[in-house]
Write a protein that holds these residues in place. Structure first.
Motif, PDB file in Angstrom:
ATOM      1  N   LEU A 186      45.196  30.888  33.678  1.00  0.00           N
ATOM      2  CA  LEU A 186      46.013  32.670  33.851  1.00  0.00           C
ATOM      3  C   LEU A 186      45.987  33.571  32.834  1.00  0.00           C
ATOM      4  O   LEU A 186      46.715  32.926  31.778  1.00  0.00           O
ATOM      5  N   ILE A 187      44.533  34.314  31.938  1.00  0.00           N
ATOM      6  CA  ILE A 187      44.800  35.040  31.384  1.00  0.00           C
ATOM      7  C   ILE A 187      44.948  36.517  30.827  1.00  0.00           C
ATOM      8  O   ILE A 187      43.712  37.045  32.418  1.00  0.00           O
ATOM      9  N   PRO A 188      44.708  37.083  29.833  1.00  0.00           N
ATOM     10  CA  PRO A 188      44.323  38.647  30.166  1.00  0.00           C
ATOM     11  C   PRO A 188      43.136  39.172  29.880  1.00  0.00           C
ATOM     12  O   PRO A 188      41.767  37.641  29.233  1.00  0.00           O
ATOM     13  N   LEU A 189      42.084  39.540  30.532  1.00  0.00           N
ATOM     14  CA  LEU A 189      40.610  40.057  30.208  1.00  0.00           C
ATOM     15  C   LEU A 189      40.536  41.126  29.904  1.00  0.00           C
ATOM     16  O   LEU A 189      39.995  41.882  31.141  1.00  0.00           O
ATOM     17  N   PRO A 190      40.721  42.059  28.822  1.00  0.00           N
ATOM     18  CA  PRO A 190      41.037  44.021  29.229  1.00  0.00           C
ATOM     19  C   PRO A 190      39.209  43.739  29.451  1.00  0.00           C
ATOM     20  O   PRO A 190      38.526  43.456  29.261  1.00  0.00           O
ATOM     21  N   GLY A 191      38.908  44.999  30.300  1.00  0.00           N
ATOM     22  CA  GLY A 191      38.030  45.709  30.809  1.00  0.00           C
ATOM     23  C   GLY A 191      37.285  44.652  31.508  1.00  0.00           C
ATOM     24  O   GLY A 191      36.049  45.798  31.708  1.00  0.00           O
ATOM     25  N   ALA A 192      37.574  43.988  31.923  1.00  0.00           N
ATOM     26  CA  ALA A 192      37.130  42.834  33.417  1.00  0.00           C
ATOM     27  C   ALA A 192      36.696  43.886  34.241  1.00  0.00           C
ATOM     28  O   ALA A 192      38.044  44.512  34.540  1.00  0.00           O
ATOM     29  N   GLU A 193      35.112  43.645  34.804  1.00  0.00           N
ATOM     30  CA  GLU A 193      35.444  44.151  36.163  1.00  0.00           C
ATOM     31  C   GLU A 193      34.954  43.278  36.981  1.00  0.00           C
ATOM     32  O   GLU A 193      33.094  43.067  36.174  1.00  0.00           O
TER      33      GLU A 193
END
Length: 392
Positions: A186-193
């Protein structure tokens, strides 16, 4: 319930906390004994299907969890190349099953369930064992070290390797290895679409799901001998096995750190128990019916168990009658799904993928039909009065 009676719950996971909360709402005096030093959950995230959310409605937190829960968009099933084998529509699924399928961090649900209990109800660093399951004349007894509790009800919610289950049914063979291991992160992934998806390869699968808070929940599974670990680190092993799969798998693996990756071999109860109770002691969740995670029903079935147990207690025979057939059937289907998901033969996998793709085009809702009986479950309210009692 005319008089206040005591229940001791062994295990402070999702099933144990849900059972404690449900029993507390029914007027039981509840103590939860958790062997770990804290309630910090093991795992990353989980899915809650409409059946599990209806069970949470019994506890008065279903709508709150729906609001807190993660992303609920469209998704589907893919091949490692990125080809879509089937697509799903969130609105259509919600209409069919009477509610959404949602994702949220496991810690969020654990914290919310624990908050439903009175102060002091949960004792951590308390490894408990069942001394006596009790019977019609004598209470059950549970011990932690030299300290002992008597209770009108003991709930064994102590997981796949349940000590309570072994005490009740010592002749049962216990948990068996499924043949595959899993990784979760479970990780942050900014801007992922990207659309939520699960991807099936040959003897391997991967799932990636964006959450509402900007993080990404990913999981993987592959056939492997039990107890095997990567020679360097588990992130390196994931990159080796899945690094060339379609977007966004490489991006997720590039953003992850070794400490983000959890790996666990998967065990299940291949042989169903004869009952989910003995005397005044009941089992629920993985202690009663551990199953492969392929249907995403582990937590959902544990919460169902919890509210049905509170509804039936102290009539534990009725609890077994309600729960054993349903959970046995779902566990069997989970095993079948694991065999399909992790099929390894080249010809078998090509045939599997082509059949899924063809069926999805011909009858778009066909793949959802098999989930109808799972997701349509509703709590057993024999009267409007009892429904009000649960929802006060």
């Amino acid at each position: 319930m005319a008089e206040r009676t005591r229940a001791v719950v062994v295990g402070g996971g999702i099933g144990g906390l849900a059972a404690a909360a449900a029993l507390h709402r029914r007027g039981w005096e509840v103590t939860v004994l958790e062997r770990a030093p804290s309630l910090e959950p093991v795992g990353a995230a989980l899915s809650l299907a409409p059946n599990g959310l209806r069970a949470l409605d019994v506890l008065g937190v279903g709508d709150e969890i729906r609001d807190l829960a993660a992303w609920q968009g469209d998704g589907g099933l893919r091949a490692p190349s990125g080809r879509w084998l089937s697509r799903s529509d969130a609105e259509a699924m919600a209409a069919r099953f009477g509610g959404p399928l949602v994702l949220l961090p496991r810690a969020t649900l654990v914290d919310r369930l624990a908050a439903l209990l009175p102060s002091g109800a949960v004792r951590t660093a308390a490894p408990a064992h069942l001394v006596d399951p009790g019977d019609g004349k004598t209470p059950a007894r549970v011990a932690v070290g030299e300290e002992e509790w008597e209770a009108e009800l003991v709930v064994g919610a102590d997981g796949v390797n349940s000590r309570v289950r072994h005490a009740l049914f010592p002749a049962h063979p216990g948990a068996e290895y499924t043949g595959f291991t899993t990784w979760r992160l479970l990780i942050p992934l900014p801007g992922a679409e990207f659309a939520s998806h699960e991807t099936w390869g040959r003897g391997r699968l991967w799932g990636t799901h964006p959450l509402k808070d900007g993080r990404v929940y990913a999981y993987a599974a592959t056939a492997a001998p039990p107890g095997q670990h990567a020679p360097d680190d588990e992130l390196g092993e994931l990159r080796r096995q899945f690094g060339t799969w379609h977007h966004p798998v490489p991006d997720v693996l590039a953003a992850a750190r070794p400490e983000d990756v959890l790996r666990h071999d998967v065990y299940h109860l291949a042989r169903p128990l004869p009952a989910y109770h003995l005397g005044r002691t009941a089992l629920l969740g993985d202690a009663a019916h551990a199953m492969p995670p392929m249907l995403g029903q582990g937590a959902n079935q544990a919460i169902e168990d919890a509210v049905v147990l509170a509804h039936r207690a102290p009539d534990l025979a009725a609890y077994t009658a309600d729960r054993l057939p349903r959970t046995t059937g779902i566990a069997r289907r989970s095993v079948q799904a694991a065999r399909l998901n992790l099929a390894d033969g080249r010809v078998v996998c090509v045939l599997r993928d082509n059949l899924i793709a063809a069926a999805s085009k011909a009858v778009p809702a066909l793949l959802l039909r098999g989930f109808d009986a799972v997701a349509s479950w509703r709590p057993p309210y024999p009267s409007a009065e009892e429904h009000t009692e649960y929802r006060h």
